[in-house]
Design an enzyme around this catalytic site. Structure first.
Site, mmCIF file in Angstrom:
data_model
loop_
_atom_site.group_PDB
_atom_site.id
_atom_site.type_symbol
_atom_site.label_atom_id
_atom_site.label_comp_id
_atom_site.label_asym_id
_atom_site.label_seq_id
_atom_site.Cartn_x
_atom_site.Cartn_y
_atom_site.Cartn_z
ATOM 1 N N ASP A 26 7.710 3.773 2.420
ATOM 2 C CA ASP A 26 7.772 4.987 3.162
ATOM 3 C C ASP A 26 9.456 5.008 2.995
ATOM 4 O O ASP A 26 10.049 5.346 2.258
ATOM 5 C CB ASP A 26 7.130 4.770 4.389
ATOM 6 C CG ASP A 26 6.889 6.062 5.066
ATOM 7 O OD1 ASP A 26 7.696 7.113 4.933
ATOM 8 O OD2 ASP A 26 6.119 5.933 6.053
ATOM 9 N N ASP A 48 0.719 -1.199 -0.171
ATOM 10 C CA ASP A 48 -0.142 0.174 0.058
ATOM 11 C C ASP A 48 1.015 1.371 0.053
ATOM 12 O O ASP A 48 0.686 2.358 -0.734
ATOM 13 C CB ASP A 48 -0.775 -0.087 1.121
ATOM 14 C CG ASP A 48 -0.170 -0.271 2.616
ATOM 15 O OD1 ASP A 48 0.849 -0.732 2.412
ATOM 16 O OD2 ASP A 48 -0.728 0.438 3.448
HETATM 17 C C1 PRP Z 1 3.126 -0.115 6.474
HETATM 18 C C2 PRP Z 1 3.016 -0.282 5.029
HETATM 19 C C3 PRP Z 1 4.334 -1.188 4.583
HETATM 20 C C4 PRP Z 1 5.338 -0.365 5.518
HETATM 21 C C5 PRP Z 1 5.939 0.709 4.627
HETATM 22 O O1 PRP Z 1 2.844 -1.284 7.177
HETATM 23 O O2 PRP Z 1 2.128 -1.361 4.722
HETATM 24 O O3 PRP Z 1 4.446 -2.566 4.796
HETATM 25 O O4 PRP Z 1 4.459 0.181 6.512
HETATM 26 O O5 PRP Z 1 6.936 1.597 5.569
HETATM 27 P P1 PRP Z 1 8.511 1.492 5.170
HETATM 28 O O6 PRP Z 1 8.858 1.742 3.741
HETATM 29 O O7 PRP Z 1 8.891 2.536 6.220
HETATM 30 O O8 PRP Z 1 9.515 0.298 5.817
HETATM 31 P P2 PRP Z 1 2.823 -1.492 8.848
HETATM 32 O O9 PRP Z 1 3.991 -2.018 9.397
HETATM 33 O O10 PRP Z 1 2.146 -0.133 9.189
HETATM 34 O O11 PRP Z 1 1.696 -2.554 8.901
HETATM 35 P P3 PRP Z 1 0.349 -2.928 8.272
HETATM 36 O O12 PRP Z 1 0.663 -3.085 6.591
HETATM 37 O O13 PRP Z 1 -0.206 -3.976 8.997
HETATM 38 O O14 PRP Z 1 -0.431 -1.686 8.325
#
Ligand code: PRP
Length: 179
Positions: A103, A100
């Site tokens: 970051d 999704d």
């Molecule tokens: C979010 C998103 C990615 C990650 C991106 O997941 O879905 O997997 O963060 O961030 P990064 O590029 O800084 O690593 P999260 O860990 O919030 O879990 P979720 O998908 O269950 O919401």
């Protein structure tokens, strides 16, 4: 009503669906006859994954992985752990990882090398949202829905403390909610 917690709509349902349709057409053209394995990264990707795969008009298979790096906070801890592994052997397969949001890139760079070690034929990354300004890891997505500024957004799979994933659009959360 959960809409009351949203300051403004960032990407409407219509904008999301239009772009996802284009991504689906692009992936269809790139993967015809390759039977790609489409790997959704839970939980955030589940809504995007459902809409995107229905716009891919070639044979494909789906799988999911679950990882954790954020806990309940709003910024990455830098440590990634796998909570659910792939159910298939990916050796020789064309893999597309679906996220999704990209970051810091910590999650995807870990996942990409994890899957690369299993010798797939190819591996590409498709993310609905890309926040390049916050990148810490050296990772570039192959398919991007939208470039996204550094606002605190929720909806369409994205959560704050596990809530708001069920909003049908992406919106900016009111600051008082997470202050
Ligand atoms: C979010 C998103 C990615 C990650 C991106 O997941 O879905 O997997 O963060 O961030 P990064 O590029 O800084 O690593 P999260 O860990 O919030 O879990 P979720 O998908 O269950 O919401």
């Amino acid at each position: 009503m959960i809409e009351k917690d949203i300051e403004r709509v960032f990407f409407s349902e219509e904008e999301l669906q239009k772009r996802i349709c284009q991504l689906g057409e692009q992936i269809t053209a790139d993967y015809e006859d390759k039977n790609p394995l489409i790997v959704g990264v839970l939980k955030g990707s589940f809504v995007f994954m459902a809409d995107l795969t229905r716009r891919i008009n070639t044979y494909c298979e789906v799988d999911f992985m679950a990882v954790s790096s954020y806990g309940n906070g709003t910024s990455t801890t830098g440590a990634v752990s796998i909570r659910k592994d792939l159910s298939y052997d990916v050796e020789g397969r064309h893999v597309i990882i679906i996220e999704d949001i990209l970051d810091s890139g910590v999650t995807l760079s870990y996942l990409k090398s994890y899957i690369e070690n299993r010798r797939p034929a190819s591996i590409k990354i498709c993310t609905l949202l890309d926040k390049p300004a916050r990148r810490r890891a050296n990772i570039t997505p192959d398919y991007v829905g939208f470039i996204c500024p550094d606002a605190f957004i929720v909806g369409y799979g994205l959560d704050y403390a596990e809530r708001y994933r069920n909003l049908p659009y992406i919106g900016v959360l009111k600051p008082e909610i997470y202050a």
